[in-house]
Design a protein around this motif. Structure first.
Motif, PDB file in Angstrom:
ATOM      1  N   GLN A  48      44.678  35.440  35.620  1.00 30.84           N
ATOM      2  CA  GLN A  48      44.357  36.353  36.708  1.00 30.84           C
ATOM      3  C   GLN A  48      44.557  37.813  36.306  1.00 30.84           C
ATOM      4  OE1 GLN A  48      46.783  34.211  39.849  1.00 30.84           O
ATOM      5  NE2 GLN A  48      44.950  34.572  41.029  1.00 30.84           N
ATOM      6  N   SER A  51      41.658  38.783  33.988  1.00 35.68           N
ATOM      7  CA  SER A  51      40.394  38.918  34.705  1.00 35.68           C
ATOM      8  C   SER A  51      40.362  40.159  35.582  1.00 35.68           C
ATOM      9  CB  SER A  51      40.140  37.681  35.567  1.00 35.68           C
ATOM     10  OG  SER A  51      39.955  36.542  34.763  1.00 35.68           O
ATOM     11  N   GLU A  64      38.456  33.242  35.415  1.00 37.41           N
ATOM     12  CA  GLU A  64      39.817  32.780  35.118  1.00 37.41           C
ATOM     13  C   GLU A  64      39.795  31.371  34.529  1.00 37.41           C
ATOM     14  OE1 GLU A  64      39.918  35.557  38.679  1.00 37.41           O
ATOM     15  OE2 GLU A  64      38.793  33.764  38.108  1.00 37.41           O
TER      16      GLU A  64
END
Length: 493
Positions: A48, A51, A64
């Motif tokens: 996360q 990304s 992800e």
């Protein structure tokens, strides 16, 4: 995450290496895969974070989970089995002052589907994943723990691994073994350091820095905590006032001259409720599995389930719909990983080794095998055979089918035509052009046995370079023959 600055305190126990190296060394001794336990929540956090940094440039579905797919594919080529551990319902309700929501992460279901499709495993912890991993490691169910959370040291982990740069170089790691960390901090010292510096469960003793906390671990305060951890809560409540007084005395007067100077202001600021009982309970008595059951299934290789893998890839990334499934499985090394596992699980798989090549400082086996197995991934028709370049480091120990090929060349009569070609052959380097557009020159080896500084393995493999062209020609000639087709029948089964 975990205990603040604990990795810095244990830096002298850290050793940098690679997954390739440690898994090869382990397999050479045990003849089984290296079992690596992983805290799944750490991976979710990393995916996360990565990304979010490049969100504006993302043009693919589920970026992800695509990172997760890439990292799982990397481990497919190594002598390793992955076991992902997930937090359970009894994990602490607060961490770093924030309430923990007790529900599955949004990535969990899809990630578990990928894990199973790749042939790996997952395990549900009753409480904290870090505590469960330390328990599995201590009991010998897993060989090491891959995590960025330093709490595992306090929970008693024997072998801990950190990735140095998981996105750019997933093979580079730092390892910590208890035989080395114990020389710096014993069990009681780890408890004391965690309580003083703080971590996931509390903020620690305000004003107590890294160096002071490290020096205090050399006092009998740490021994007291280790002994206290073996008793129940009623004993903690009775003894903690006395322990707190000893801590204040150590800080105020430094009776054994271990701290370098006196810390009277800090001693006077120690709270009456330090350390909190709930913090001690989280460290001393973490919730762990009571009836784990058999873990023998973790001790063997599994082939990836290609039908499931194709379905997951289409469901999450639309690769089949976009017509890029074939490109992606080659990009992420699924074919190579499948072939490596097949050769390790079944060393006598009917396979045609077409040569041994040297690229830069690494030796690679050119392995021809039945590629129609990958039709299951996307339903398209792949060629009957394909040749993969597999690094020699990924096939250690070398499967018997490849050893037979090497032995055949080694025992070749010196006067034979093929041996003459071998003796007079040249070793080709990569044909990549330099900045000026010129191709790199062709190098000739000093001798068939290699240079003076080469070890036996390098010298043996160097002599096989000249066989590549001849073997490649033989492969093309026999590619469409019935005899060759029969040779791959056992692999398709």
């Amino acid at each position: 995450m975990g205990v603040r600055d604990l990795h810095k305190a244990l830096v002298d126990a850290c050793k940098e290496t690679t997954f390739t190296q440690i898994t090869q060394d382990h397999y050479a001794v045990t003849r089984r895969p290296f079992i690596l336990g992983i805290d799944a929540s750490i991976w979710f956090y990393q995916f996360q974070e990565s990304s979010s940094k490049f969100k504006k440039h993302q043009s693919t579905m589920n970026p992800e989970l695509r990172q997760a797919f890439k990292r799982l594919a990397f481990f497919l080529r190594l002598l390793i089995v992955l076991v992902f551990v997930f937090d359970g319902p009894e994990h602490p309700s607060t961490k770093r002052g924030k309430k923990v929501i007790k529900r599955d992460h949004w990535m969990a279901i899809s990630f578990k589907e990928m894990v199973v499709a790749f042939g790996y495993h997952f395990h549900q912890a009753p409480g904290e994943a870090e505590a469960e991993l330390a328990f599995l490691n201590t009991e010998g169910h897993i060989d090491a723990i891959l995590t960025e959370d330093s709490d595992v040291f306090v929970f008693g982990a024997k072998y801990t691994i950190r990735s140095l740069n998981p996105s750019k170089d997933p093979d580079a790691i730092a390892t910590y073994q208890s035989c080395d960390t114990d020389k710096i901090m014993m069990k009681g010292g780890l408890y004391l350091f965690a309580i003083l510096r703080g971590g996931d469960y509390h903020t620690g003793l305000k004003g107590c820095g890294l160096e002071l906390a490290r020096r205090l671990t050399g006092t009998d305060l740490s021994t007291d905590l280790r002994l206290l951890s073996e008793d129940d809560v009623s004993v903690w409540q009775a003894y903690l006032p006395h322990w707190r007084t000893k801590l204040q005395t150590q800080l105020a007067s430094d009776p054994h001259e271990l701290l370098g100077r006196k810390h009277k202001v800090l001693a006077a600021s120690v709270p009456d409720a330090f350390p909190p009982l709930d913090v001690l309970r989280n460290y001393f008595q973490p919730v762990m599995s009571q009836n784990l059951g058999s873990t023998e299934r973790w001790r063997v290789f599994n082939l990836p389930m290609l039908v499931n893998l194709g379905s997951v890839a289409e469901w999450l990334f639309n690769w089949k719909t976009l017509g890029t499934m074939d490109i992606q499985i080659r990009k992420y090394g699924i074919a190579e990983g499948y072939c490596v596992r097949q050769l390790l699980m079944h060393p006598d798989t009917p396979t045609l080794v077409t040569g041994v090549r040297k690229y830069a400082d690494s030796y690679w086996f050119l392995v021809q095998f039945d590629a129609s197995i990958f039709n299951k991934l996307d339903g398209s028709s792949h060629s009957a055979t394909t040749v993969l370049k597999i690094p020699a480091s990924h096939l250690q120990p070398v499967p018997s089918v490849i050893l037979a090929y090497l032995e055949e060349i080694r025992n070749m009569e010196p006067g034979s035509e093929r041996r003459k070609k071998l003796d007079g052959s040249t070793m080709k380097t990569d044909k990549k052009a330099d900045k000026k557009g010129n191709k790199k020159p062709v190098k000739k080896p000093k001798s068939r046995k290699g240079g003076e500084n080469e070890n036996g393995e390098e010298a043996r493999l160097r002599g096989f370079q000249g066989m590549h062209a001849d073997a490649e020609a033989s492969r093309k000639k026999a590619n469409n023959s019935e005899e060759t087709t029969k040779g791959y029948a056992g692999f398709r089964k």
